[in-house]
Design an enzyme around this catalytic site. Sequence first.
Site, short mmCIF file in Angstrom:
data_model
loop_
_atom_site.label_atom_id
_atom_site.label_comp_id
_atom_site.label_asym_id
_atom_site.label_seq_id
_atom_site.Cartn_x
_atom_site.Cartn_y
_atom_site.Cartn_z
N LYS A 158 13.31 26.52 -17.22
CA LYS A 158 12.73 25.65 -18.23
C LYS A 158 13.50 25.76 -19.53
O LYS A 158 13.79 26.87 -19.94
CB LYS A 158 11.28 26.09 -18.45
CG LYS A 158 10.53 25.32 -19.49
CD LYS A 158 9.15 25.86 -19.60
CE LYS A 158 8.49 25.16 -20.78
NZ LYS A 158 7.24 25.76 -21.12
N LYS A 195 13.02 31.04 -19.04
CA LYS A 195 12.48 30.11 -20.04
C LYS A 195 13.26 30.33 -21.33
O LYS A 195 13.26 31.42 -21.89
CB LYS A 195 11.00 30.38 -20.25
CG LYS A 195 10.39 29.46 -21.32
CD LYS A 195 8.90 29.64 -21.41
CE LYS A 195 8.33 28.69 -22.45
NZ LYS A 195 6.87 28.82 -22.55
N ARG A 213 4.06 21.16 -28.13
CA ARG A 213 3.40 21.94 -29.19
C ARG A 213 2.56 21.04 -30.06
O ARG A 213 1.54 21.47 -30.61
CB ARG A 213 4.45 22.70 -30.01
CG ARG A 213 5.10 23.81 -29.18
CD ARG A 213 6.16 24.56 -29.95
NE ARG A 213 6.89 25.46 -29.06
CZ ARG A 213 7.97 26.14 -29.41
NH1 ARG A 213 8.45 26.03 -30.65
NH2 ARG A 213 8.57 26.93 -28.55
N GLU A 270 16.78 38.13 -14.97
CA GLU A 270 15.34 37.85 -15.06
C GLU A 270 14.78 37.54 -13.67
O GLU A 270 13.68 37.96 -13.32
CB GLU A 270 15.07 36.67 -16.00
CG GLU A 270 15.27 36.97 -17.49
CD GLU A 270 14.14 37.82 -18.08
OE1 GLU A 270 13.19 38.16 -17.36
OE2 GLU A 270 14.22 38.14 -19.27
C1 PBG Z 1 3.54 27.94 -23.62
C2 PBG Z 1 4.26 26.81 -22.99
C3 PBG Z 1 5.18 25.92 -23.61
C4 PBG Z 1 5.47 24.95 -22.66
C5 PBG Z 1 4.79 25.26 -21.48
N1 PBG Z 1 4.05 26.44 -21.69
C6 PBG Z 1 5.68 25.83 -25.00
C7 PBG Z 1 6.32 26.97 -25.66
O1 PBG Z 1 6.77 27.95 -25.05
O2 PBG Z 1 6.38 26.92 -26.91
C8 PBG Z 1 6.37 23.76 -22.93
C9 PBG Z 1 6.24 22.60 -22.01
C10 PBG Z 1 6.84 21.33 -22.50
O3 PBG Z 1 7.51 21.26 -23.55
O4 PBG Z 1 6.63 20.34 -21.81
N2 PBG Z 1 3.94 29.21 -23.37
#
Ligand code: PBG
Length: 323
Positions: A246, A193, A203, A231
């Site tokens: 992601k 991620k 967010r 990872e």
């Molecule tokens: C939280 C999380 C995030 C997303 C999924 N789980 C945001 C972040 O890490 O700030 C993002 C998903 C999206 O943008 O569609 N840990």
Amino acid sequence: MHRPRRLRANENIREMTSETHLSVANLIYPVFICDGTGVEQPIRTLPGQSRLSVDVLVEKISVWKKLGLKNYALFPKIDDAKKDSVATEALNDNGLLPTAIKLIKQKHPDVCLFTDIALDPYSSDGHDGIVKNGEILNDETVQILAKMAVKQASWGADWVCPSDMMDFRVDAIREALDDAGFTKTSILSYTAKYASSFYGPFREALDSAPKAGDKKTYQMDFRNRKEALREMDLDILEGADMVMVKPGLPYLDIVADLKAHSSVPVAVYNVSGEYAMLHFAAQAGALDLEKTMMECMYAFRRAGADVILTYFAPEVAKFLKTL
Ligand code: PBG
């Protein structure tokens, strides 16, 4: 004489020889849930997506199931008043998430539910971990994440999905689940991620942006590729049942790397900013939404993704149904 165009000459031969396939079974639909009843609150930066109260979500799942969509990732929108520095609300047995899981499972025992493990939706600091003097604490956070996993499993989640990027959280979560008897609960780890600016609309949907600083001390640096394999090795060793990359579109090289080296299935998250890009470009008349959407889905599959988390899921399912 080689003439590659012979294999593109007509629809029949193209269908016969296409290298990539996509089915509704490959999709997970991420949905936003909120308190109340009868609530459907559109999210400004995610056209077509809304925060839904649980009763509305349960109704909608009946419709989406007819399209074949049976996998959902749940993201609760927590009231500011319930947030604190240690994410206490994340462990509340009477909170929004457990209510949603129980109701969905009651009405739709055939759906598979994926729940997110990270502090940010519940944290007054808007970070995925505990913040102390500007630092995101790893080990203290992991203890809470393990507790979240056990709670979510006890509420009925099929898959728990750590999205926090703390070190050795998969190991701690697996051990805590097993100790509590939840040996059948699976782990989908957000393995690679990245600290990305493509999460903006998400967010906004959860009002979960960090209050100070950024997420670069735990989420990955987007200049790095080998680090994703490291990872992944750790996550698989620690017991991840599936690994995830992601965001999606700008990270297809990472999807391909993980697929080439992984002994478990690979998922990709087509994140909020990617969804918003296509929608706003289409609204401006620059792109055909349906065509670019499907092109992206096949690109994920071509790169090696077994599973795609996407806000386009119902639209993709509809499209596949008409084929
Ligand atoms: C939280 C999380 C995030 C997303 C999924 N789980 C945001 C972040 O890490 O700030 C993002 C998903 C999206 O943008 O569609 N840990």
